[in-house]
Design a protein around this motif. Structure first.
Motif, PDB file in Angstrom:
ATOM      1  N   SER A 171      -2.567  -9.242   0.090  1.00  0.00           N
ATOM      2  CA  SER A 171      -3.418  -9.586  -1.053  1.00  0.00           C
ATOM      3  C   SER A 171      -4.053  -8.344  -1.669  1.00  0.00           C
ATOM      4  N   GLU A 172      -4.339  -7.370  -0.850  1.00  0.00           N
ATOM      5  CA  GLU A 172      -5.016  -6.161  -1.324  1.00  0.00           C
ATOM      6  C   GLU A 172      -4.254  -5.492  -2.462  1.00  0.00           C
ATOM      7  N   VAL A 173      -2.922  -5.506  -2.385  1.00  0.00           N
ATOM      8  CA  VAL A 173      -2.135  -4.793  -3.398  1.00  0.00           C
ATOM      9  C   VAL A 173      -1.457  -5.721  -4.401  1.00  0.00           C
ATOM     10  N   ILE A 174      -1.283  -6.995  -4.054  1.00  0.00           N
ATOM     11  CA  ILE A 174      -0.608  -7.925  -4.963  1.00  0.00           C
ATOM     12  C   ILE A 174      -1.611  -8.735  -5.784  1.00  0.00           C
TER      13      ILE A 174
ATOM     14  N   ARG B 271       7.371  -3.504  -4.503  1.00  0.00           N
ATOM     15  CA  ARG B 271       6.494  -2.332  -4.606  1.00  0.00           C
ATOM     16  C   ARG B 271       6.243  -1.891  -6.047  1.00  0.00           C
ATOM     17  N   SER B 272       7.163  -2.205  -6.943  1.00  0.00           N
ATOM     18  CA  SER B 272       6.950  -1.817  -8.339  1.00  0.00           C
ATOM     19  C   SER B 272       5.770  -2.561  -8.949  1.00  0.00           C
ATOM     20  N   ASN B 273       5.320  -3.624  -8.296  1.00  0.00           N
ATOM     21  CA  ASN B 273       4.186  -4.400  -8.799  1.00  0.00           C
ATOM     22  C   ASN B 273       2.851  -3.932  -8.232  1.00  0.00           C
ATOM     23  N   ILE B 274       2.870  -2.890  -7.407  1.00  0.00           N
ATOM     24  CA  ILE B 274       1.632  -2.333  -6.846  1.00  0.00           C
ATOM     25  C   ILE B 274       1.132  -1.247  -7.797  1.00  0.00           C
ATOM     26  N   SER B 275       0.034  -1.529  -8.477  1.00  0.00           N
ATOM     27  CA  SER B 275      -0.415  -0.666  -9.579  1.00  0.00           C
ATOM     28  C   SER B 275      -0.848   0.725  -9.139  1.00  0.00           C
TER      29      SER B 275
ATOM     30  N   GLY C  81       8.690  -4.441   1.821  1.00  0.00           N
ATOM     31  CA  GLY C  81       7.904  -3.223   2.002  1.00  0.00           C
ATOM     32  C   GLY C  81       6.513  -3.285   1.427  1.00  0.00           C
ATOM     33  N   VAL C  82       6.061  -4.472   1.036  1.00  0.00           N
ATOM     34  CA  VAL C  82       4.753  -4.601   0.387  1.00  0.00           C
ATOM     35  C   VAL C  82       3.605  -4.612   1.391  1.00  0.00           C
ATOM     36  N   THR C  83       3.732  -5.402   2.449  1.00  0.00           N
ATOM     37  CA  THR C  83       2.607  -5.594   3.368  1.00  0.00           C
ATOM     38  C   THR C  83       2.158  -4.289   4.007  1.00  0.00           C
ATOM     39  N   VAL C  84       3.092  -3.430   4.383  1.00  0.00           N
ATOM     40  CA  VAL C  84       2.703  -2.178   5.027  1.00  0.00           C
ATOM     41  C   VAL C  84       1.909  -1.286   4.070  1.00  0.00           C
ATOM     42  N   VAL C  85       2.249  -1.326   2.772  1.00  0.00           N
ATOM     43  CA  VAL C  85       1.452  -0.585   1.792  1.00  0.00           C
ATOM     44  C   VAL C  85       0.056  -1.195   1.693  1.00  0.00           C
ATOM     45  N   GLY C  86      -0.007  -2.526   1.767  1.00  0.00           N
ATOM     46  CA  GLY C  86      -1.312  -3.190   1.743  1.00  0.00           C
ATOM     47  C   GLY C  86      -2.181  -2.817   2.924  1.00  0.00           C
ATOM     48  N   ILE C  87      -1.563  -2.678   4.107  1.00  0.00           N
ATOM     49  CA  ILE C  87      -2.324  -2.261   5.293  1.00  0.00           C
ATOM     50  C   ILE C  87      -2.946  -0.889   5.058  1.00  0.00           C
ATOM     51  N   ALA C  88      -2.162   0.008   4.487  1.00  0.00           N
ATOM     52  CA  ALA C  88      -2.687   1.343   4.196  1.00  0.00           C
ATOM     53  C   ALA C  88      -3.798   1.290   3.157  1.00  0.00           C
TER      54      ALA C  88
ATOM     55  N   VAL D 134      -5.873  -1.242   2.435  1.00  0.00           N
ATOM     56  CA  VAL D 134      -7.100  -1.805   3.005  1.00  0.00           C
ATOM     57  C   VAL D 134      -7.799  -0.776   3.880  1.00  0.00           C
ATOM     58  N   ALA D 135      -7.027  -0.081   4.708  1.00  0.00           N
ATOM     59  CA  ALA D 135      -7.608   0.919   5.600  1.00  0.00           C
ATOM     60  C   ALA D 135      -8.251   2.053   4.819  1.00  0.00           C
ATOM     61  N   ALA D 136      -7.618   2.457   3.711  1.00  0.00           N
ATOM     62  CA  ALA D 136      -8.176   3.532   2.895  1.00  0.00           C
ATOM     63  C   ALA D 136      -9.512   3.125   2.287  1.00  0.00           C
ATOM     64  N   ARG D 137      -9.620   1.846   1.918  1.00  0.00           N
ATOM     65  CA  ARG D 137     -10.855   1.380   1.276  1.00  0.00           C
ATOM     66  C   ARG D 137     -11.952   1.096   2.287  1.00  0.00           C
ATOM     67  N   LYS D 138     -11.562   0.664   3.485  1.00  0.00           N
ATOM     68  CA  LYS D 138     -12.569   0.271   4.476  1.00  0.00           C
ATOM     69  C   LYS D 138     -12.463   1.085   5.755  1.00  0.00           C
ATOM     70  N   GLN D 139     -12.052   2.315   5.627  1.00  0.00           N
ATOM     71  CA  GLN D 139     -11.854   3.146   6.805  1.00  0.00           C
ATOM     72  C   GLN D 139     -13.140   3.225   7.625  1.00  0.00           C
ATOM     73  N   GLY D 140     -13.014   2.989   8.923  1.00  0.00           N
ATOM     74  CA  GLY D 140     -14.165   3.064   9.803  1.00  0.00           C
ATOM     75  C   GLY D 140     -15.004   1.803   9.841  1.00  0.00           C
TER      76      GLY D 140
END
Length: 620
Positions: free
Chosen positions: A208-211, A362-366, A381-388, A390-396
């Protein structure tokens, strides 16, 4: 955008540990955008994972190690920390109805509604834990989200309870939980390959984070991540992700049907399934070593029952999570979403046009830039980009620690937590947030109904870090939450004297309670009948009409106005306020127990001398 090279300070490693594959990706972050620096995918050589759940830790760790080694080789740098996601198969969803009796004619406010939701979440958790205890699991669960399917007022469905009055309110709550064992198994796999968990999220949250980014979440949308073992679902509405769910069927059910029908092993059946989108004849070797060619259309007919069942289950869960209303659109990701006819069947069952149910890649990930690699560029290949992402936004911020009434608690941070959600996780008794008003005392006074109201409850007081808060206040790591329990109000109590106030009256001779003489200290009970007759005492009765001489000695009559009524007072040389009641009989049925008397607009004592023309106001 300038070329970005690997730098451990701005690069992030994410893993999607799925039922069929392990996908690793390293992205660099700059100016809010992500660029893929390296990626790798390894297929499990055995069924080490079933339905998204780790079953064979050593073999899953072996696949993760291969992905890690390949990425390190491409980057020429070691990887130490990784962001991961728990699969939807781990989610446990329970739906339950809770009801709350109310005091008659009490207006329903936001606190009462939120408390009702909390009761629903806790009831759902109780049901889940009862089931696991019966099964001998004894599992601990975290609530990672809930939504209200519907509200009820006096057992009738209603859209919004706030502002209404009734004797009973209810809510049907859909709550989603994550077992603690899932977190433990994922962390064990990472430890075996020398990786530290940087961040843990849920797969539907990641996709959901990226889509469905925040700017789209005002729309009622559904995201479906169709994997091999599960199909994860997320629902957006009103600016946030409101519900998560999981369908325990996905691509593996289709693969298994191909296995049984064509007599092939699992890996061969998986290859046949993946080639269906090409629409060409398929060549394969069965378990007997026979070379076989089969038409694509024949295989499609063969798997039609499994595809139909998958579409039906996905639609059923979407409607359950969305209050039995179709969303405006459905966005599908994951390798399983590419099965021919699946998205068309979902659209048909939801009553949506086909253009409203789409496959995203992935072309739909802005915020993913420089997308040139063909590998993993599709929905898989979408979900793994979403994991990254989410982690980038909420790291720690994977787990947060809060203190509630002096006791520290560690909470699984899946999204913005509120006080309401925190209290639900901590098994706080929601009834302690609602104070009960004291019971009213209803009786009959001089033939008319009379009510003495009970004391109002003192509501619960919530503060976060010393500032006033409520159940919807968002909490953060290290917040200090204080909850003062609501204090119930006292029941109404009245004596005969409370009803009479300070009126001059012989209580024994003018007060009858249920037909019997009543003293001023006698308590009034619900349903009692009180009769009061205001009879002046002998000392207060008007004197006989004096003769001319006596009239001169006793003074002249005066006229005052009492509550707008002109009163002529005569027979005394001096008149005080209390004398008014010899001429004016107030309506004590309107008494609330306290009397307020003013003379010419000012407060007055009963013994003050009256003057001709005075204006008296008597109010209860």
């Amino acid at each position: 955008m300038a070329k970005i090279t690997f730098d451990e300070n701005n690069a992030l490693f994410a893993l999607d540990i799925g039922t069929r594959t392990v996908i690793g990706i390293v992205v660099s972050m700059a100016e809010g955008h992500m660029k893929v620096l390296a990626q790798a995918m390894v297929e499990h050589q055995s069924r080490a994972m079933l339905d998204g759940q780790i079953h064979d830790i050593p073999r899953v760790a072996e696949a993760v190690q291969k992905v890690k080694a390949e990425l390190e080789k491409k980057l020429k740098a070691p990887l130490q920390k990784v962001a991961i996601a728990a699969a939807g198969r781990s989610l446990k969803t329970r739906r339950c109805r809770v009801d709350q009796e109310l005091i008659e004619d009490l207006e329903i406010d936001a606190m009462m509604i939120h408390t009702l939701e909390l009761m629903g979440v806790q009831r759902a958790q109780e049901l889940l834990e009862q089931e696991t205890r019966q099964g001998g699991e004894g599992e601990k669960f975290f609530c990672v989200g809930h939504s209200v399917v519907g509200y009820y007022l006096n057992d009738y469905p209603i859209t919004n309870l706030e502002g209404h009055r009734g004797k009973k309110i209810g809510a049907e709550v859909l709550a989603t939980f994550l077992p603690a064992s899932v977190v433990n198994s994922l962390y064990t796999v990472l430890a075996r390959v020398g990786l530290e968990p940087l961040y843990l999220t849920l797969e539907p949250i990641a996709a959901s984070e990226v889509i469905i980014p925040e700017q789209l979440r005002l729309l009622n949308l559904a995201l479906v991540d169709v994997g091999a073992g599960t199909s994860d679902i997320a629902i957006s509405r009103d600016g946030t992700i409101t519900a998560y769910g999981m369908v325990p069927t996905a691509g593996d059910e289709i693969t298994e049907l191909v296995m049984e029908t064509l007599m092939v092993d699992f890996m061969t059946a998986e290859q046949i399934k993946r080639s269906l989108w090409q629409g060409q004849d398929i060549r394969y070797q069965d378990v007997l070593g026979t070379e076989v060619t089969v038409a694509c259309e024949e295989v499609m007919q063969m798997i039609e029952p499994a595809v139909e069942n998958l579409a039906s289950e996905i639609v059923r869960h979407i409607l359950d999570l969305n209050g039995q209303t179709p969303p405006k659109s459905v966005m599908c990701v994951g390798g399983g979403s590419q099965v021919p006819s699946l998205v068309d069947r979902i659209a048909e069952k939801l009553g949506l046009i086909q253009q409203r149910v789409v496959i995203r890649n992935r072309s739909n990930i802005s915020n993913l830039v420089d997308v040139k690699k063909k590998d993993l560029a599709g929905p898989e290949g979408v979900t793994v980009v979403g994991i990254a992402a989410v982690a980038a936004r909420k790291q720690g911020q994977n787990f947060i620690t809060v203190t509630v009434n002096g006791q520290p608690f560690t909470l699984f941070n899946t999204r913005q937590l509120t006080v309401l959600q925190a209290l639900g996780l901590l098994e706080f008794n929601p009834r302690e947030l609602l104070g009960r008003n004291g019971k009213d005392l209803r009786f009959t006074l001089n033939g008319k109904p009379k009510t003495v109201y009970g004391e109002l409850a003192k509501p619960a007081v919530i503060t976060v870090n010393g500032h006033p808060a409520n159940l919807k206040t968002v909490i953060n790591d290290k917040d200090i939450i204080l909850v003062e329990k609501a204090v119930p109000g006292k029941d109404a109590v009245a004596r005969v004297a409370d009803i009479l106030g300070n009126l001059p009256v012989n209580a024994q001779s003018c007060c009858l309670l249920n037909g019997q003489p009543a003293g001023p200290e006698q308590l009034i009970s619900p349903g009692d009948v009180l009769e009061v007759t205001l009879t002046p005492t002998p000392a207060e009765k008007p004197s006989p009409q004096p003769g001319p001489a006596a009239s001169a000695l006793q003074g002249k009559p005066i006229q005052v106005t009492v509550n707008g009524q002109a009163i002529l007072m005569e027979g005394k040389s001096e008149y005080i306020l209390i004398d008014v009641f010899n001429y004016y009989e107030p309506d004590i049925t309107q008494s609330s127990g306290m009397v307020e008397i003013k003379r010419n607009g000012n407060a007055v004592e009963y013994t003050e001398t009256l003057q001709d023309g005075d204006v008296i106001e008597i109010r209860w």
